[in-house]
Design a protein around this motif. Structure first.
Motif, PDB file in Angstrom:
ATOM      1  N   VAL A 171       0.848  -1.194   0.000  1.00  0.00           N
ATOM      2  CA  VAL A 171       0.000   0.000   0.000  1.00  0.00           C
ATOM      3  C   VAL A 171       0.887   1.249   0.000  1.00  0.00           C
ATOM      4  O   VAL A 171       0.690   2.184  -0.788  1.00  0.00           O
ATOM      5  CB  VAL A 171      -0.929   0.010   1.230  1.00  0.00           C
ATOM      6  N   ARG A 172       1.887   1.240   0.860  1.00  0.00           N
ATOM      7  CA  ARG A 172       2.779   2.409   0.956  1.00  0.00           C
ATOM      8  C   ARG A 172       3.537   2.619  -0.355  1.00  0.00           C
ATOM      9  O   ARG A 172       3.680   3.743  -0.835  1.00  0.00           O
ATOM     10  CB  ARG A 172       3.762   2.221   2.107  1.00  0.00           C
ATOM     11  N   ALA A 173       4.059   1.532  -0.912  1.00  0.00           N
ATOM     12  CA  ALA A 173       4.853   1.660  -2.136  1.00  0.00           C
ATOM     13  C   ALA A 173       3.990   2.158  -3.292  1.00  0.00           C
ATOM     14  O   ALA A 173       4.427   2.968  -4.108  1.00  0.00           O
ATOM     15  CB  ALA A 173       5.503   0.329  -2.479  1.00  0.00           C
ATOM     16  N   TRP A 174       2.762   1.675  -3.369  1.00  0.00           N
ATOM     17  CA  TRP A 174       1.897   2.120  -4.454  1.00  0.00           C
ATOM     18  C   TRP A 174       1.532   3.605  -4.275  1.00  0.00           C
ATOM     19  O   TRP A 174       1.504   4.373  -5.253  1.00  0.00           O
ATOM     20  CB  TRP A 174       0.643   1.248  -4.568  1.00  0.00           C
ATOM     21  N   ALA A 175       1.321   4.016  -3.038  1.00  0.00           N
ATOM     22  CA  ALA A 175       1.058   5.441  -2.785  1.00  0.00           C
ATOM     23  C   ALA A 175       2.262   6.273  -3.246  1.00  0.00           C
ATOM     24  O   ALA A 175       2.112   7.369  -3.792  1.00  0.00           O
ATOM     25  CB  ALA A 175       0.788   5.678  -1.297  1.00  0.00           C
ATOM     26  N   TYR A 176       3.447   5.734  -3.053  1.00  0.00           N
ATOM     27  CA  TYR A 176       4.671   6.443  -3.465  1.00  0.00           C
ATOM     28  C   TYR A 176       4.747   6.552  -4.994  1.00  0.00           C
ATOM     29  O   TYR A 176       5.032   7.615  -5.545  1.00  0.00           O
ATOM     30  CB  TYR A 176       5.867   5.678  -2.906  1.00  0.00           C
ATOM     31  N   PHE A 177       4.483   5.441  -5.675  1.00  0.00           N
ATOM     32  CA  PHE A 177       4.433   5.479  -7.140  1.00  0.00           C
ATOM     33  C   PHE A 177       3.461   6.559  -7.623  1.00  0.00           C
ATOM     34  O   PHE A 177       3.751   7.312  -8.541  1.00  0.00           O
ATOM     35  CB  PHE A 177       3.974   4.123  -7.697  1.00  0.00           C
ATOM     36  N   ARG A 178       2.283   6.608  -6.976  1.00  0.00           N
ATOM     37  CA  ARG A 178       1.269   7.560  -7.433  1.00  0.00           C
ATOM     38  C   ARG A 178       1.676   8.991  -7.103  1.00  0.00           C
ATOM     39  O   ARG A 178       1.330   9.922  -7.825  1.00  0.00           O
ATOM     40  CB  ARG A 178      -0.089   7.224  -6.802  1.00  0.00           C
ATOM     41  N   SER A 179       2.382   9.193  -6.001  1.00  0.00           N
ATOM     42  CA  SER A 179       2.795  10.543  -5.624  1.00  0.00           C
ATOM     43  C   SER A 179       3.905  11.063  -6.540  1.00  0.00           C
ATOM     44  O   SER A 179       3.983  12.256  -6.801  1.00  0.00           O
ATOM     45  CB  SER A 179       3.318  10.567  -4.182  1.00  0.00           C
ATOM     46  N   LEU A 180       4.771  10.162  -7.006  1.00  0.00           N
ATOM     47  CA  LEU A 180       5.930  10.620  -7.767  1.00  0.00           C
ATOM     48  C   LEU A 180       5.736  10.600  -9.277  1.00  0.00           C
ATOM     49  O   LEU A 180       6.217  11.496  -9.965  1.00  0.00           O
ATOM     50  CB  LEU A 180       7.172   9.798  -7.388  1.00  0.00           C
ATOM     51  N   GLY A 181       5.083   9.562  -9.774  1.00  0.00           N
ATOM     52  CA  GLY A 181       4.974   9.440 -11.229  1.00  0.00           C
ATOM     53  C   GLY A 181       6.339   9.220 -11.854  1.00  0.00           C
ATOM     54  O   GLY A 181       7.366   9.189 -11.152  1.00  0.00           O
ATOM     55  N   PRO A 182       6.374   9.054 -13.178  1.00  0.00           N
ATOM     56  CA  PRO A 182       7.644   8.720 -13.845  1.00  0.00           C
ATOM     57  C   PRO A 182       8.699   9.813 -13.696  1.00  0.00           C
ATOM     58  O   PRO A 182       9.882   9.522 -13.531  1.00  0.00           O
ATOM     59  CB  PRO A 182       7.246   8.534 -15.311  1.00  0.00           C
TER      60      PRO A 182
END
Lengths: 511, 459
Positions: free
Chosen positions: A356-367
């Protein structure tokens, strides 16, 4: 005696312990008979006496080993204990190869949502669609970042990911009727690499790094035989150096039927820059707690997903997550149809809270944000290296990626060692870097600032390291006996190992 | 977030210019000159664009909302992960960033908070299991079981394993995975009609390293540990006792007192959020004489240069960073944050509260059992007593019975068809302190009500 810290200016961060320091005994020493920290509901069903069903000695009649404390006691105990820890939220924590980056608060808030935190692994897939979709998206994102085809999220830590990867490599060779016995591991590798290989009954052959700190094709070619199941490689390696010959190394191993395992500990340096799968790596693990900002938790839980190329996909652990599109829309289910699977590695799905945390990070940062992490992490490490060069010995002086390694060689005449420097850094308010690793550098200090640290924070850290060099010459004893400003002085680790006391007991054990 | 600087990365454009100048390179791109051009990605990763914090919260909250969970519904599903009430103080303390943003306590002078907590955890595990030494935790109950078996193989230099009936099937799967590469003979014992394992003694020979007995078993019954210990020790084998519901240790005699050499399993039930089964909290305790065979981290007491008591990681010559391929395991973490939850939880419940809570669980389960026994159509196929979980036979099919419970908003248990098909239509049902009398009555009524409305059918 003046403290050189006082010359560092009024804005210095990370004062070690100048204010209140609390005393706090063990829980068991605080215990008072009759205290309670719980509040249980009244029984709304008839009481049942287990003695009616069980013979007397099957039941316990007391639990004297647990303490009796009020909630206030417990809150003060753990709050006080927390003040004795260094932590990323308190300051720079430049532990090389551990990627102690900032752990965003929104990640914590989302992992605590009851739909994640209070959901159960065995509830029907139809009632866990939100989790399955999140896990599937995270898998796809990790595959894209790494250039791998499939990803399992199951391994609970990087070391378990390595175990899974080597198991898949073994299963792959055995399915082809080949019983290869050897795994090649560079001499700069993390200790988990040889340990994971050995757990799979492989013999480990160490490959020497070149004088420039990286692996050379000739060294691998010389060791590469038909007995070799795999080469395990960390890229960038533990000296912070990009393995420039990686593509050729992979070709050499592949040409003799071997596979290449990538240790993803240092993936932060490559986010959006290069993908291990494009470099020739066949299987790799990720450390969500390093690269993808999930907290280190005081030493875990980590999370160690593993990505594979299609040739290893049949051997992935089960269950995998299956996405289907039908007339009723998109749905997710658990897929056990991997007859060649190495089997299950975790009682359930792995460390879901970390997904959950890692996916939130992906969504916060983007490519773009992910690439920015790599860029700023590499900028920070090279900046530290540039500023330390001259005062510190740099054993292999080349441009680095996310971390740099210096050694205590220039301090040899003072009698001050890497360990002393590490302990003295604590007095300046810094968590020390990784020390005495990699093993191939004598007296190594391995510094990974990560992208989280601003320039002025690095400047202060560099100033502290420079001040320690000065001190090593002017007041070596002060460095050798550090830390001075912590609640505890240096602890006697030899004594701990010689006469292990591994639990509290009311009476001292007989000596 | 478009156009905004990243809130997690502090560098300004001016910082970057100054830093590049100090390094002596022209551009960020030049820092990556060591990555050969042909190996570069040279495009953006194909990932969704960055979202603002409020968008991220909305998206992930929508995903969370599509999962059933135990805070919204009566919950009778266990099977290795248990729904218990989590006191507010546990989260409040475990959420302190000084704990969760620290790492492995390699530098003891600035890690005493973590180290003392681990030492307290080790002490509590010893008290609960009746053993002398506990490590600092492992990934989960399944890997702890596999590590316990590897420990027994090292300690006895034997390679045959006997597994009593009732080991959690997923633990059995993980054990097979871990032992795949080693030439190990595993004998899996069948079930006795009363639900316990058949006696282990006849299966043990002089090549047997260990006997693995889960108690309470996956199906609920408490097993005869004393007999298993005697049988194992008579042939020089070790007894490994596996526990998946740690609260049962507050009711039952410590396995160590009954002769267990290793006690391991899952301690999630001690205040760790279920979180779909992970992160979990594997534990492993054993006798002093096997301490150097232990996998994973260990914390020990010592003194500092000023004579003050303190704690350090110890006996690390067992571990991979020292021993590399000769290490006892490849583990290089523990579940620090999860053991913090559990240590806080056990401190609050304490010597008296934990036993009261265990009795509460037992009473709820006994009441549920009684209601099942009284209800036509339902049955208790296994006679042996247990703790808070047991098998319920249902009249039609487990899936249909669970669907009827779901219609009433109840998560009714685990369909045993994939695990124990010979039991017929049956559920594994667990009642903790969260189960109210009314929800138990409702569950029983729904499971039995074959003539009730068909779930999902039009009214």
């Amino acid at each position: 005696m003046t403290d050189p810290r006082d010359d560092l200016g009024p804005e210095r961060v990370g004062h070690a312990t100048r204010g209140l320091t609390w005393e706090e005994p063990l829980l068991f020493e605080r215990s008072v008979r009759g205290r309670a920290g719980y509040s249980l509901p009244d029984l709304d069903v008839p009481d049942a006496d287990p003695a009616d069903a069980f013979a007397g000695d099957a039941l316990r009649d007391d639990l004297p080993g647990l303490p009796e404390l009020s909630e206030v006691d417990v809150v003060r105990h753990f709050t006080r204990l927390s003040t004795w820890n260094a932590a990323v939220d308190l300051g720079l924590y430049p532990l090389g190869s551990c990627t102690m980056k900032y752990n965003p608060k929104v990640n914590e808030a989302l992992a605590r949502l009851p739909g994640f935190a209070s959901a159960h692994p065995l509830q029907p897939a139809a009632e866990a669609q939100g989790f399955l979709e999140l896990a599937w998206r995270l898998e796809r994102a990790l595959a894209e970042v790494s250039g791998m085809d499939r990803v399992t999220l199951q391994p609970a830590a990087g070391a378990q990911g390595e175990l899974a990867g080597i198991m898949m490599i073994r299963a792959y060779h055995e399915h082809r009727g080949e019983h290869r016995r050897v795994v090649l591991v560079p001499d700069s590798a993390h200790g988990t690499n040889p340990a994971s290989a050995a757990l799979n009954d492989y013999r480990v052959v160490s490959i020497p790094s070149g004088e420039d700190g990286i692996l050379h094709p000739e060294a691998v070619a010389q060791a590469m035989t038909d007995e070799v199941a795999a080469l395990m490689i960390t890229n960038p390696n533990t000296l912070g150096l990009f393995e420039t010959h990686i593509a050729e190394l992979c070709e050499i191993v592949h040409a003799r039927g071997g596979l290449v395992y990538g240790d993803g500990a240092n993936l932060n340096a490559l986010l959006g820059i290069a993908r291990p799968g494009d470099l020739g790596i066949d299987v790799m693990h990720f450390n969500l707690h390093k690269t993808f900002s999930t907290p280190h938790g005081g030493g875990g839980p980590g999370s160690g997903p593993v990505g594979v190329k299609n040739l290893l996909a049949p051997y992935l652990p089960v269950p995998m997550i299956h996405r289907r599109e039908g007339s009723e829309g998109v749905g997710f289910s658990l897929d056990y149809e991997f007859p060649l699977s190495i089997g299950r590695l975790h009682a359930n799905f792995g460390n879901v809270g970390m997904f959950v945390r890692a996916w939130a990070y992906f969504r916060s940062l983007g490519p773009e944000g992910l690439r920015r992490c790599a860029e700023m992490a590499v900028l920070n490490a090279n900046y530290v290296l540039a500023k330390l060069r001259g005062t510190w010995h740099v054993p292999i002086d080349r441009p680095v990626m996310h971390e740099c390694v210096v050694s205590d060689q220039a301090l040899a005449a003072t009698g001050v060692t890497t360990l002393d420097v590490a302990k003295r850094l604590i007095d300046y308010g810094y968590h020390p870097p990784t020390v005495y690793f990699p093993l191939i550098v004598h007296g190594a200090l391995m510094i990974e600032p990560t992208e989280s640290e601003p320039k002025e924070g690095l400047d202060r850290f560099i100033a502290a390291l420079s001040a320690i060099v000065t001190e090593a010459h002017s007041e070596p004893e002060r460095v050798r006996t550090a830390p001075h400003r912590t609640r505890h002085g240096r602890l006697d680790e030899t004594r701990a190992a010689r006469r292990p006391v591994l639990r509290w007991q009311p009476d001292p054990p007989p000596s | 977030m478009t156009g905004d600087p990243s809130r997690f990365i502090p560098h300004t454009e001016e910082d970057i210019r100054e830093m590049l100048a100090a390094i002596g390179v022209e551009s960020i791109d030049a820092l990556f000159a060591c990555v050969p051009d042909k190996l570069r990605l040279n495009r953006l990763l194909d990932l969704p664009a960055a979202a603002s914090e409020q968008e991220v919260v909305r998206e992930l909250s929508a995903l969370a909302a599509r999962n059933s969970h135990a805070e919204a519904q009566p919950w009778f599903l266990g099977g290795g992960i248990y729904a218990h009430y989590l006191p507010a103080a546990v989260h409040a303390l475990a959420s302190r960033a000084e704990f969760y943003t620290a790492y492995t306590p390699y530098q003891p002078e600035i890690s005493q908070g973590t180290l003392q907590t681990i030492f307290e955890w080790q002490t509590m595990v010893c008290a609960l299991t009746g053993l002398e030494v506990s490590n600092a935790s492992l990934y989960d109950g399944a890997s702890a079981t596999a590590e316990a078996v590897l420990l027994a193989m090292r300690a006895t230099r034997r390679e045959r394993i006997v597994v009593a009936h009732g080991l959690h099937p997923h633990y059995g799967d993980v054990l097979r995975t871990y032992l795949r590469a080693l030439a190990v003979d595993i004998e899996w014992l069948p079930r006795d009609p009363d639900g316990r394992s058949v006696p282990v003694a006849p299966a043990i020979d002089d090549a047997t390293a260990c006997v693995v007995v889960q108690s309470p078993s996956f199906l609920g019954p408490a097993q005869d540990l004393r007999a298993a210990a005697e049988a194992a020790h008579a042939r020089g084998a070790l007894l490994i006792v596996v526990v998946t519901e740690p609260l049962s240790l507050a009711l039952f005699q410590a396995p160590g007192a009954l002769g267990a050499d290793v006690v391991c399993g899952e301690a999630q039930g001690f205040g760790v959020p279920m979180s779909l089964g992970g992160p979990a909290l594997g534990f492993l305790a054993t006798r002093d004489r096997f301490v150097r065979q232990l996998p994973g981290r260990l914390v020990g007491e010592t003194v500092d240069t000023r004579g003050r008591r303190g704690y350090v990681l110890t006996l690390s010559t067992r571990e991979q960073h020292i021993r590399r391929e000769k290490a006892t395991s490849n583990i290089c973490t523990n579940q620090g944050l999860c053991l913090l939850y559990a240590t806080i939880y056990l401190s609050l419940l304490g010597r008296v509260g934990l036993r009261k809570l265990a009795r509460l669980n037992y009473a709820k389960a006994e009441y549920l059992k009684r209601r099942v026994r009284e209800t036509p159509g339902l049955s208790l196929p296994l006679a042996a007593p247990g703790f808070n979980e047991f098998v319920v036979g249902v009249p039609d099919s487990a899936a249909a019975a669970l669907a009827r419970a779901r219609e009433a908003g109840i998560v009714g248990g685990l369909d045993l068809a994939p695990y124990e098909p010979e039991l017929g239509p049956a559920l594994l049902v667990c009642a903790t302190e969260l189960a109210s009398r009314a929800s138990i009555d409702e569950l029983v009524a729904r499971l039995a009500d074959v003539d009730g409305p068909v779930p999902g059918a039009a009214p």
